[in-house]
Design a protein around this motif. Structure first.
Motif, PDB file in Angstrom:
ATOM      1  N   LYS A  15       0.848  -1.193   0.000  1.00  0.00           N
ATOM      2  CA  LYS A  15       0.000   0.000   0.000  1.00  0.00           C
ATOM      3  C   LYS A  15       0.879   1.236   0.000  1.00  0.00           C
ATOM      4  O   LYS A  15       1.872   1.282   0.731  1.00  0.00           O
ATOM      5  CB  LYS A  15      -0.872   0.059   1.261  1.00  0.00           C
ATOM      6  CG  LYS A  15      -1.721  -1.165   1.557  1.00  0.00           C
ATOM      7  CD  LYS A  15      -0.972  -2.162   2.392  1.00  0.00           C
ATOM      8  CE  LYS A  15      -1.782  -3.327   2.894  1.00  0.00           C
ATOM      9  NZ  LYS A  15      -0.924  -4.464   3.301  1.00  0.00           N
ATOM     10  N   VAL A  16       0.522   2.241  -0.810  1.00  0.00           N
ATOM     11  CA  VAL A  16       1.214   3.534  -0.748  1.00  0.00           C
ATOM     12  C   VAL A  16       0.180   4.634  -0.519  1.00  0.00           C
ATOM     13  O   VAL A  16      -0.917   4.584  -1.063  1.00  0.00           O
ATOM     14  CB  VAL A  16       2.031   3.860  -2.029  1.00  0.00           C
ATOM     15  CG1 VAL A  16       3.165   2.883  -2.211  1.00  0.00           C
ATOM     16  CG2 VAL A  16       1.151   3.882  -3.268  1.00  0.00           C
ATOM     17  N   VAL A  17       0.546   5.584   0.312  1.00  0.00           N
ATOM     18  CA  VAL A  17      -0.351   6.699   0.623  1.00  0.00           C
ATOM     19  C   VAL A  17       0.461   7.990   0.699  1.00  0.00           C
ATOM     20  O   VAL A  17       1.545   8.001   1.273  1.00  0.00           O
ATOM     21  CB  VAL A  17      -1.056   6.499   1.996  1.00  0.00           C
ATOM     22  CG1 VAL A  17      -1.824   7.755   2.404  1.00  0.00           C
ATOM     23  CG2 VAL A  17      -1.997   5.301   1.969  1.00  0.00           C
ATOM     24  N   PHE A  31      -3.487   7.413  -3.260  1.00  0.00           N
ATOM     25  CA  PHE A  31      -3.017   6.150  -2.685  1.00  0.00           C
ATOM     26  C   PHE A  31      -3.173   5.048  -3.727  1.00  0.00           C
ATOM     27  O   PHE A  31      -3.867   5.232  -4.730  1.00  0.00           O
ATOM     28  CB  PHE A  31      -3.834   5.785  -1.423  1.00  0.00           C
ATOM     29  CG  PHE A  31      -5.218   5.311  -1.732  1.00  0.00           C
ATOM     30  CD1 PHE A  31      -6.256   6.211  -1.900  1.00  0.00           C
ATOM     31  CD2 PHE A  31      -5.482   3.950  -1.870  1.00  0.00           C
ATOM     32  CE1 PHE A  31      -7.539   5.772  -2.200  1.00  0.00           C
ATOM     33  CE2 PHE A  31      -6.768   3.497  -2.164  1.00  0.00           C
ATOM     34  CZ  PHE A  31      -7.802   4.419  -2.332  1.00  0.00           C
ATOM     35  N   ALA A  32      -2.528   3.927  -3.487  1.00  0.00           N
ATOM     36  CA  ALA A  32      -2.719   2.763  -4.353  1.00  0.00           C
ATOM     37  C   ALA A  32      -2.438   1.495  -3.543  1.00  0.00           C
ATOM     38  O   ALA A  32      -1.645   1.511  -2.599  1.00  0.00           O
ATOM     39  CB  ALA A  32      -1.804   2.838  -5.567  1.00  0.00           C
ATOM     40  N   THR A  53       8.302  -7.444  -5.497  1.00  0.00           N
ATOM     41  CA  THR A  53       7.990  -6.315  -4.608  1.00  0.00           C
ATOM     42  C   THR A  53       8.407  -4.992  -5.246  1.00  0.00           C
ATOM     43  O   THR A  53       7.636  -4.030  -5.257  1.00  0.00           O
ATOM     44  CB  THR A  53       8.710  -6.497  -3.248  1.00  0.00           C
ATOM     45  OG1 THR A  53       8.431  -7.805  -2.766  1.00  0.00           O
ATOM     46  CG2 THR A  53       8.231  -5.479  -2.232  1.00  0.00           C
ATOM     47  N   GLN A  54       9.617  -4.961  -5.798  1.00  0.00           N
ATOM     48  CA  GLN A  54      10.111  -3.718  -6.411  1.00  0.00           C
ATOM     49  C   GLN A  54       9.228  -3.286  -7.587  1.00  0.00           C
ATOM     50  O   GLN A  54       8.868  -2.119  -7.701  1.00  0.00           O
ATOM     51  CB  GLN A  54      11.553  -3.907  -6.892  1.00  0.00           C
ATOM     52  CG  GLN A  54      12.543  -3.948  -5.747  1.00  0.00           C
ATOM     53  CD  GLN A  54      13.930  -4.368  -6.213  1.00  0.00           C
ATOM     54  OE1 GLN A  54      14.063  -5.142  -7.162  1.00  0.00           O
ATOM     55  NE2 GLN A  54      14.956  -3.872  -5.541  1.00  0.00           N
ATOM     56  N   ASN A  55       8.901  -4.241  -8.432  1.00  0.00           N
ATOM     57  CA  ASN A  55       8.059  -3.906  -9.593  1.00  0.00           C
ATOM     58  C   ASN A  55       6.697  -3.382  -9.156  1.00  0.00           C
ATOM     59  O   ASN A  55       6.185  -2.423  -9.726  1.00  0.00           O
ATOM     60  CB  ASN A  55       7.876  -5.124 -10.504  1.00  0.00           C
ATOM     61  CG  ASN A  55       9.151  -5.430 -11.258  1.00  0.00           C
ATOM     62  OD1 ASN A  55      10.011  -4.561 -11.427  1.00  0.00           O
ATOM     63  ND2 ASN A  55       9.307  -6.670 -11.686  1.00  0.00           N
ATOM     64  N   LEU A  60       2.800   0.948  -8.346  1.00  0.00           N
ATOM     65  CA  LEU A  60       1.849   1.648  -7.476  1.00  0.00           C
ATOM     66  C   LEU A  60       2.121   3.148  -7.438  1.00  0.00           C
ATOM     67  O   LEU A  60       1.201   3.959  -7.460  1.00  0.00           O
ATOM     68  CB  LEU A  60       1.903   1.089  -6.052  1.00  0.00           C
ATOM     69  CG  LEU A  60       1.317  -0.303  -5.841  1.00  0.00           C
ATOM     70  CD1 LEU A  60       1.457  -0.726  -4.396  1.00  0.00           C
ATOM     71  CD2 LEU A  60      -0.148  -0.336  -6.250  1.00  0.00           C
ATOM     72  N   LEU A  61       3.412   3.503  -7.383  1.00  0.00           N
ATOM     73  CA  LEU A  61       3.757   4.924  -7.330  1.00  0.00           C
ATOM     74  C   LEU A  61       3.353   5.618  -8.630  1.00  0.00           C
ATOM     75  O   LEU A  61       2.872   6.751  -8.621  1.00  0.00           O
ATOM     76  CB  LEU A  61       5.254   5.113  -7.056  1.00  0.00           C
ATOM     77  CG  LEU A  61       5.716   4.652  -5.666  1.00  0.00           C
ATOM     78  CD1 LEU A  61       7.218   4.824  -5.510  1.00  0.00           C
ATOM     79  CD2 LEU A  61       4.991   5.413  -4.563  1.00  0.00           C
ATOM     80  N   THR A  62       3.528   4.916  -9.731  1.00  0.00           N
ATOM     81  CA  THR A  62       3.112   5.473 -11.023  1.00  0.00           C
ATOM     82  C   THR A  62       1.590   5.637 -11.067  1.00  0.00           C
ATOM     83  O   THR A  62       1.077   6.693 -11.429  1.00  0.00           O
ATOM     84  CB  THR A  62       3.553   4.549 -12.180  1.00  0.00           C
ATOM     85  OG1 THR A  62       4.919   4.226 -11.973  1.00  0.00           O
ATOM     86  CG2 THR A  62       3.379   5.222 -13.521  1.00  0.00           C
ATOM     87  N   THR A  63       0.891   4.565 -10.671  1.00  0.00           N
ATOM     88  CA  THR A  63      -0.573   4.607 -10.657  1.00  0.00           C
ATOM     89  C   THR A  63      -1.081   5.805  -9.856  1.00  0.00           C
ATOM     90  O   THR A  63      -1.998   6.503 -10.267  1.00  0.00           O
ATOM     91  CB  THR A  63      -1.143   3.328  -9.989  1.00  0.00           C
ATOM     92  OG1 THR A  63      -0.529   2.204 -10.586  1.00  0.00           O
ATOM     93  CG2 THR A  63      -2.651   3.245 -10.132  1.00  0.00           C
TER      94      THR A  63
END
Ligand SMILES: Nc1ncnc2c1ncn2[C@@H]1O[C@H](COP(=O)(O)OP(=O)(O)OP(=O)(O)O)[C@@H](O)[C@H]1O
Ligand SMILES: [Mg+2]
Length: 362
Positions: A15-17, A31-32, A53-55, A60-63
């Motif tokens: 998860k990224v926020v 977030f994604a 994980t890296q991919n 997610l950051l791009t999304t």
């Protein structure tokens, strides 16, 4: 001071926020969330696991359109050692000087292999002696270095490492008003672990990562129906539910369509029972230690808590009020209907990432 991206690398999903501040209020930038795969990532070789994980993080950051390079991450379970200890009264500065020495007896690793941090939670007087209550956290240096490398390879730098229980605490604090004299729990049901926090008057005084989570439930279902993991996961998400006692009537009429639902429930009920028993034990331990009040309420979150009726089950078994921990309770969301829907769907898995995203780079 800029905000960091909260990056929660779970054993099942990432998860990224990112939050920002506007007029003294926190606003959700974006977030994604995505699963690492159909199978538990632990079953893969470390190299493979890292690449996946890296991919996924890059994707997610791009999304989410997040360009910042600074991330805050959080560790949990067997990656960290967390202890709540009492020491003779001393100042923070004094403690800094002796913490390595004091920590030695609580940490089962050599002191030169760990990164150590602490926080003074409060003061107490016991048998006429003034003491400080200290939260001690140790992470193996090797683990820290692995994460630094994992993220550096994709151009990210870690500006903060936290632990899940503290991230959850921060997510609760910034979203709910503290009620004086109330002791509450946070239950974050993830894939491998269920993080449990006991928060008294705004301070987490007990936390434990219980090694039971959604993966165990999927394995139960896989066994019962003789399915592979991915198929069992799908069945759990689509038809899984807990049949709570007040709904017992279902068990007596058993219409054929409900049959599967009953079988799913029977297969996971032992694991669910074990989990609530572990939580009960932690509550009992906490409540029986000096001067503690009863825990009256739990905030629940995590992917595994999406299973139908989990809240009712926990409430019934533990005899407490249970409500979902909404990580955006007081965080502003720029409303478009689609975004709102996405927020609702993913809220249960976001508290850790939100708790991390609240932090700033000094
Ligand atoms: N709709 C659903 N119904 C039931 N379980 C679900 C549902 N959606 C996700 N899950 C479960 O939630 C779990 C993932 O939750 P979460 O993302 O909070 O875990 P994680 O942070 O990756 O794990 P951990 O913190 O334990 O390493 C998985 O076991 C998954 O099966
Ligand atoms: Mg998690």
């Amino acid at each position: 001071m800029a905000h960091v991206i909260g990056l929660d690398i779970g054993s099942f999903s990432v998860k990224v926020v990112l939050l920002k501040e506007r007029g003294g209020r926190l606003v959700l930038v974006d977030f994604a969330v995505a699963d690492l795969g159909e199978e538990p990532i632990e079953s893969l070789e470390p190299e493979q696991r890292n690449t996946i994980t890296q991919n996924l993080i890059k994707q997610l950051l791009t999304t989410a359109g997040l360009k910042s390079k600074d991330v805050a991450i959080s560790l949990s379970g067997d990656q960290v050692i967390v202890r709540y200890i009492k020491l003779p009264y001393m100042t923070k500065e004094e403690l800094k000087g002796v913490i390595r020495f004091e920590a030695e007896q609580y940490i089962p690793f050599s002191m030169d292999q760990v990164v150590l941090d602490f926080c003074i939670l409060g003061e107490v007087t016991e048998e006429g002696q003034k003491k400080i209550e200290v939260l001690l956290v140790a992470i193996k240096e090797e683990v820290v270095n692995q994460y630094i490398k994992l993220l550096r390879d994709i151009g990210l730098s870690i500006s903060l490492i936290d632990i899940d229980s503290m991230s959850l605490h921060n997510a609760l604090e910034c979203n709910y008003d503290r009620i004086e004299g109330e002791t509450v729990a946070i239950i974050n049901m993830g894939a491998r672990f269920t993080n449990l926090n006991i928060v008294e008057d705004g301070i987490t005084r007990f936390s434990r990562d219980i090694p039971i989570g959604g993966i165990n439930l999927t394995r139960d279902i896989a066994k019962e129906f003789n399915l592979g993991f991915a198929e069992a996961e799908k069945l759990k998400r689509e038809q899984g539910s807990i049949i709570i006692e007040s709904e017992n009537v279902v068990l007596t009429r058993i219409p054929s369509k409900e049959d599967k639902r009953v079988r799913i429930y029977s297969s996971i009920s032992t694991t669910m029972g074990k989990l609530v028993m572990e939580i009960r034990r932690a509550f009992d331990f906490y409540e029986s230690s000096a001067k503690k009040k009863a825990i009256t309420k739990a905030y629940i979150c995590g992917g595994a808590a999406k299973l139908q009726n989990v809240e009712k089950f926990v409430a019934e078994r533990l005899k407490i009020f249970v409500e979902p921990l909404n990580p955006f309770n007081k965080i502003e969301i720029e409303n478009t209907e689609a975004f709102d829907l996405k927020v609702k769907q993913f809220s249960p898995v976001l508290p850790v990432a939100v708790g991390l995203a609240i932090r700033k780079i000094k």
